[in-house]
Design a protein around this motif. Structure first.
Motif, PDB file in Angstrom:
ATOM      1  N   THR A 328       0.822  -1.210   0.000  1.00  0.00           N
ATOM      2  CA  THR A 328       0.000   0.000   0.000  1.00  0.00           C
ATOM      3  C   THR A 328       0.856   1.260   0.000  1.00  0.00           C
ATOM      4  N   ARG A 329       2.120   1.113  -0.365  1.00  0.00           N
ATOM      5  CA  ARG A 329       3.024   2.266  -0.446  1.00  0.00           C
ATOM      6  C   ARG A 329       3.399   2.496  -1.904  1.00  0.00           C
ATOM      7  N   PRO A 330       3.207   3.707  -2.413  1.00  0.00           N
ATOM      8  CA  PRO A 330       3.588   3.982  -3.811  1.00  0.00           C
ATOM      9  C   PRO A 330       5.106   4.133  -3.926  1.00  0.00           C
ATOM     10  N   MET A 331       5.812   3.042  -3.721  1.00  0.00           N
ATOM     11  CA  MET A 331       7.267   3.065  -3.670  1.00  0.00           C
ATOM     12  C   MET A 331       7.849   2.787  -5.053  1.00  0.00           C
ATOM     13  N   PRO A 332       8.762   3.623  -5.536  1.00  0.00           N
ATOM     14  CA  PRO A 332       9.396   3.358  -6.838  1.00  0.00           C
ATOM     15  C   PRO A 332      10.026   1.972  -6.867  1.00  0.00           C
TER      16      PRO A 332
END
Length: 352
Positions: A328-332
Motif C-alpha cells: 500500500t506504499r507507492p514506492m518506486p
C-alpha cells in the motif's frame, strides 16, 4: 523459517494496469534471485485495491518466468467461484509449474465484492465449507459427484488434469478468529494468519491451532503454518521509525479500510452473520497509530529487532513468514528492490 513475498497488486493513481503487473512481475523475479521460498498473490474485484481477479492466470504466467519459487494464492475467495473451476485451474498451475503451487483459500470479507457477484455475505462461511469439500473431493478421488446447497456437479466427474503434488498441493486457510482457527485445526488444515491482527492474536491463533489439531489426532509437525506481516528493515531503528512515519503519509488508509471493504450486511448496516469478530476493524478508516503498528502489528526495525520479532513468530509455531514489503506504499521499483535486497542480506541468513 521460510520467507515468501506478498503481492496485493494495488493500482496507485497514475498507474496503468500494465504498470502494476510489470512492477510486481519484476519483484517476483527478484524474489527468486534473492532466495525467497515463494510468492503469494491477493484476489480482489471491482476496484483498484487489487487488480488481479484471477490468480491462476497470473500464477501460470509467473510459472513460465520462474524456476524454483513456490507459487501461492493468498487467498482465493472460494465463495465467489465455482469450486470445480478452482480445482481444475489450480491443478493446471501445479502441472505447468512442476508442482510448485500452494493454495491459500478463504471465505472473503469485502461486502462490495460479494454484492458485485450477487452473493449474500452471510452465506460466505457455508459456501466456503461446501466449496472446500468439492475441491478436496475432486483432488482426492478418481471420480467425484457433489449435490449440495450451493454447488453441484450434476454427474460424476473426473478431474483433468490432476495436480502433480501428492496427494495434492498444500492448502492453507485464512484464519485468525478463534472460531475459524478451531474449525480448521480439527480437520488438520493449516492456517494463514491475518496481517491486520496484532502479534498477540496471531501467536494465540498458532497456539490454539496446535492444541486443537493435536487433540484431533493430526501430525502438527508435518503442518506448516503461515503468518502474514507488513515487513520493513532499515539500517537503524531510528531510520526505520522515520521511514514508517513517511510511509504513512504516502497513503490514505481509508481507501482500504472503509465500508466497501468491511464485512457489513447492507440490509442491516451491521456485521454480516459470521463476521461479528471483525465488527469494527474495517469501519475505523484504518486509524491505527504509528506506535501501535510499531509495537503490535509490523515486523519493522533494524536487523536485530526484526530478527527478534521473527523469532517470536517462529517460536509460536509459524514456519513461513509472508512478507508484505509495501503493497500500500507507492514506492518506486528500485527503492522496493533495495528494501527486499537488504532484508535478504541482513535478516534471512539468521534463519538458515
Amino acid at each position: 523459517m521460510k520467507f515468501s513475498t506478498f503481492h496485493l497488486f494495488h493500482r496507485f493513481d497514475g498507474q496503468s494496469f500494465k504498470d502494476v503487473y510489470d512492477y510486481h512481475l519484476e519483484l517476483v523475479e527478484l524474489a527468486e534471485e534473492l532466495g525467497f521460498h515463494g510468492v503469494r498473490l491477493a484476489e480482489h474485484h471491482f476496484r483498484d485495491y487489487g487488480v488481479v481477479p484471477n490468480l491462476f492466470t497470473m500464477l501460470s504466467h509467473m510459472a513460465a518466468r520462474t524456476e524454483r519459487l513456490r507459487l501461492g494464492t493468498g487467498i482465493v475467495v472460494l465463495p465467489l467461484h465455482n469450486p470445480v473451476h478452482v480445482a481444475e485451474e489450480a491443478a493446471m498451475v501445479d502441472m505447468l509449474s512442476g508442482g510448485r503451487l500452494e493454495l491459500g483459500i478463504g471465505r472473503g470479507y469485502q461486502s462490495f465484492e460479494f454484492e458485485g457477484f450477487g452473493i449474500d455475505l452471510a452465506e460466505a462461511r457455508d459456501r466456503f465449507n461446501e466449496a472446500l469439500e468439492v475441491v478436496l473431493g475432486l483432488w482426492g478421488n478418481p471420480s467425484f459427484r457433489h449435490e449440495g446447497k450451493f454447488y453441484r456437479t450434476g454427474t460424476e466427474v473426473e478431474l483433468v488434469p490432476r495436480p502433480v503434488q501428492d496427494p495434492f498441493p498444500p492448502i492453507h486457510v485464512a484464519a485468525v478468529s478463534p472460531e475459524t482457527v478451531t474449525m480448521y485445526a480439527e480437520r488438520g488444515l493449516p492456517i494463514l494468519a491475518d496481517p491486520a491482527a496484532p502479534f498477540r492474536k496471531v501467536v494465540k491463533a498458532a497456539e490454539t491451532w496446535r492444541e486443537t489439531a493435536e487433540r484431533a489426532g493430526h501430525d502438527v509437525a508435518a503442518s506448516e503454518l503461515v503468518v502474514a506481516r507488513s515487513v520493513y528493515v532499515a539500517a537503524t531503528v531510528e531510520r526505520a521509525r522515520e521511514d514508517q512515519a513517511r510511509f504513512e503519509t504516502m497513503f490514505d488508509r481509508s481507501r482500504i479500510f472503509n465500508e466497501k471493504s468491511s464485512p457489513i450486511d447492507p440490509r442491516t448496516g451491521k456485521a454480516a452473520q459470521g463476521f461479528e469478530y471483525y465488527q469494527d476493524r474495517y469501519l475505523k478508516g484504518g486509524a491505527v497509530s504509528n506506535d501501535f503498528r510499531w509495537e503490535q502489528l509490523e515486523v519493522i526495525g533494524d536487523p536485530e529487532r526484526v530478527i527478534g520479532q521473527i523469532r517470536l513468530l517462529e517460536d509460536a509455531g509459524f514456519a513461513n513468514l509472508l512478507c508484505d514489503f509495501g503493497s500500500t506504499r507507492p514506492m518506486p521499483l528500485e527503492e522496493m528492490k533495495k528494501v527486499m535486497r537488504f532484508f535478504a542480506a541482513e535478516v534471512m541468513p539468521a534463519f538458515k
